[in-house]
Design an enzyme around this catalytic site. Structure first.
Site, PDB file in Angstrom:
ATOM      1  N   SER A 140      12.736-141.401 -10.319  1.00 41.19           N
ATOM      2  CA  SER A 140      13.898-140.914 -11.050  1.00 41.19           C
ATOM      3  C   SER A 140      15.182-141.276 -10.278  1.00 41.19           C
ATOM      4  O   SER A 140      15.407-142.441  -9.986  1.00 41.19           O
ATOM      5  CB  SER A 140      13.770-139.410 -11.298  1.00 41.19           C
ATOM      6  OG  SER A 140      14.725-138.969 -12.226  1.00 41.19           O
ATOM      7  N   ASP A 142      11.609-142.107 -22.536  1.00 37.28           N
ATOM      8  CA  ASP A 142      12.281-141.403 -21.442  1.00 37.28           C
ATOM      9  C   ASP A 142      13.789-141.389 -21.684  1.00 37.28           C
ATOM     10  O   ASP A 142      14.461-142.406 -21.566  1.00 37.28           O
ATOM     11  CB  ASP A 142      11.967-142.104 -20.117  1.00 37.28           C
ATOM     12  CG  ASP A 142      12.376-141.286 -18.904  1.00 37.28           C
ATOM     13  OD1 ASP A 142      13.192-140.360 -19.061  1.00 37.28           O
ATOM     14  OD2 ASP A 142      11.881-141.581 -17.809  1.00 37.28           O
ATOM     15  N   HIS A 144       8.223-138.582 -17.993  1.00 42.98           N
ATOM     16  CA  HIS A 144       9.235-138.981 -17.017  1.00 42.98           C
ATOM     17  C   HIS A 144       8.649-138.963 -15.613  1.00 42.98           C
ATOM     18  O   HIS A 144       8.666-139.971 -14.926  1.00 42.98           O
ATOM     19  CB  HIS A 144      10.448-138.058 -17.094  1.00 42.98           C
ATOM     20  CG  HIS A 144      11.536-138.413 -16.130  1.00 42.98           C
ATOM     21  ND1 HIS A 144      12.257-139.590 -16.224  1.00 42.98           N
ATOM     22  CD2 HIS A 144      12.018-137.765 -15.029  1.00 42.98           C
ATOM     23  CE1 HIS A 144      13.135-139.645 -15.228  1.00 42.98           C
ATOM     24  NE2 HIS A 144      13.014-138.556 -14.496  1.00 42.98           N
TER      25      HIS A 144
END
Length: 263
Positions: A107, A198, A234
């Site tokens: 991320s 996402d 995610h």
């Protein structure tokens, strides 16, 4: 487990956590392979908990390192704006060498890892960059995207401020790729992971990054760049039990081939 305070260029001490198997004798004449991870965003501290998947790496002699860089809150709000990466420390102190280092980020941590790769590709043999935020400039200058307005507090508003725009372009991985040292980047293998739905780290910014990377190398003398696309999710937990373990196995295989080790 060791906690080391690494002096940085701005006179701040950066916490670096090292996890290793104490039964594996550390010999400075024989550097050990390292996986170094970081996050550094949203004031989120890296919580270190037990992860059985690391046991295989530890038994194979890996050092698992966590760089508590700026953007987290390990030292309170002041630390939110301070800190430097720790890879050079591990090399200079004979823990490892550049041919045995894999960087890993998820991320916003993918932004950290990809940005470091652009700026110092000579330090990493391979990188695993998962559901990353890579085109910060492109996202933050498009007010129609779902999270742009909410992300202004973290990254600034490049639409309203030319200074913020210039600052973002200096660390946004998609932009900094253009300034990367191709002579060392060609030896840094990259494993990218994205997800089709996402909304936090859109797949298009991963594909866009990969396209620019490939365009930089017009011949066979290019880095190995792999893109794995999941349908949903995610973070790892969203893939499902078996898919998550398959993903981990693929990452370990990629690491072993890149570092020329038997895992």
């Amino acid at each position: 487990m060791d906690r080391i305070m690494v002096p940085s260029h701005d006179n701040q001490n950066v916490p670096l956590t090292l996890i290793y198997d104490t039964s594996v004798v550390r010999d400075k004449s024989h550097p050990q392979p390292v996986i170094i991870s970081g996050y550094g965003a949203y004031g989120t501290s890296m919580e270190l908990n037990f992860n059985y998947q690391r046991l295989l790496l530890l038994k194979k002699g890996f050092i698992v390192a966590f760089a508590h860089v700026r953007g987290g809150s390990e030292k309170g709000r002041e630390w939110y704006t301070q800190g430097k990466a720790c890879t050079e420390y591990l090399i200079n102190n004979k823990y490892t060498n550049k041919d045995l280092i894999c960087s890993r980020g998820i991320s916003a941590g993918g932004l950290l890892v990809a940005g470091a790769l652009s700026m110092r590709s000579d330090l990493f043999k391979c990188s695993i960059i998962k559901v990353p935020f890579l085109d910060v400039t492109g996202v933050m200058t498009d007010p129609l995207l779902p999270l742009t307005e909410h992300e202004v507090d973290e990254w600034g508003d490049p639409i309203q401020s030319k200074q913020v725009l210039d600052y973002i372009s200096k660390y946004s991985p998609y932009d900094t790729l253009l300034n990367a040292d191709l002579s060392t980047l060609k030896d840094a293998n990259i494993y990218l992971v994205g997800c089709e739905d996402d909304y936090r780290a859109p797949l298009w910014n991963v594909v866009k990054y990969l396209a620019r990377l490939r365009n930089l190398f017009r011949d066979d003398n290019s880095p190995i760049a792999v893109l794995k696309v999941h349908q949903t999710g995610h973070l790892d937990e969203a893939y499902g039990f078996y898919a998550q373990r398959k993903q981990t196995a693929e990452e370990f295989y990629f690491i072993s081939k890149s570092l020329k080790l038997d895992i």
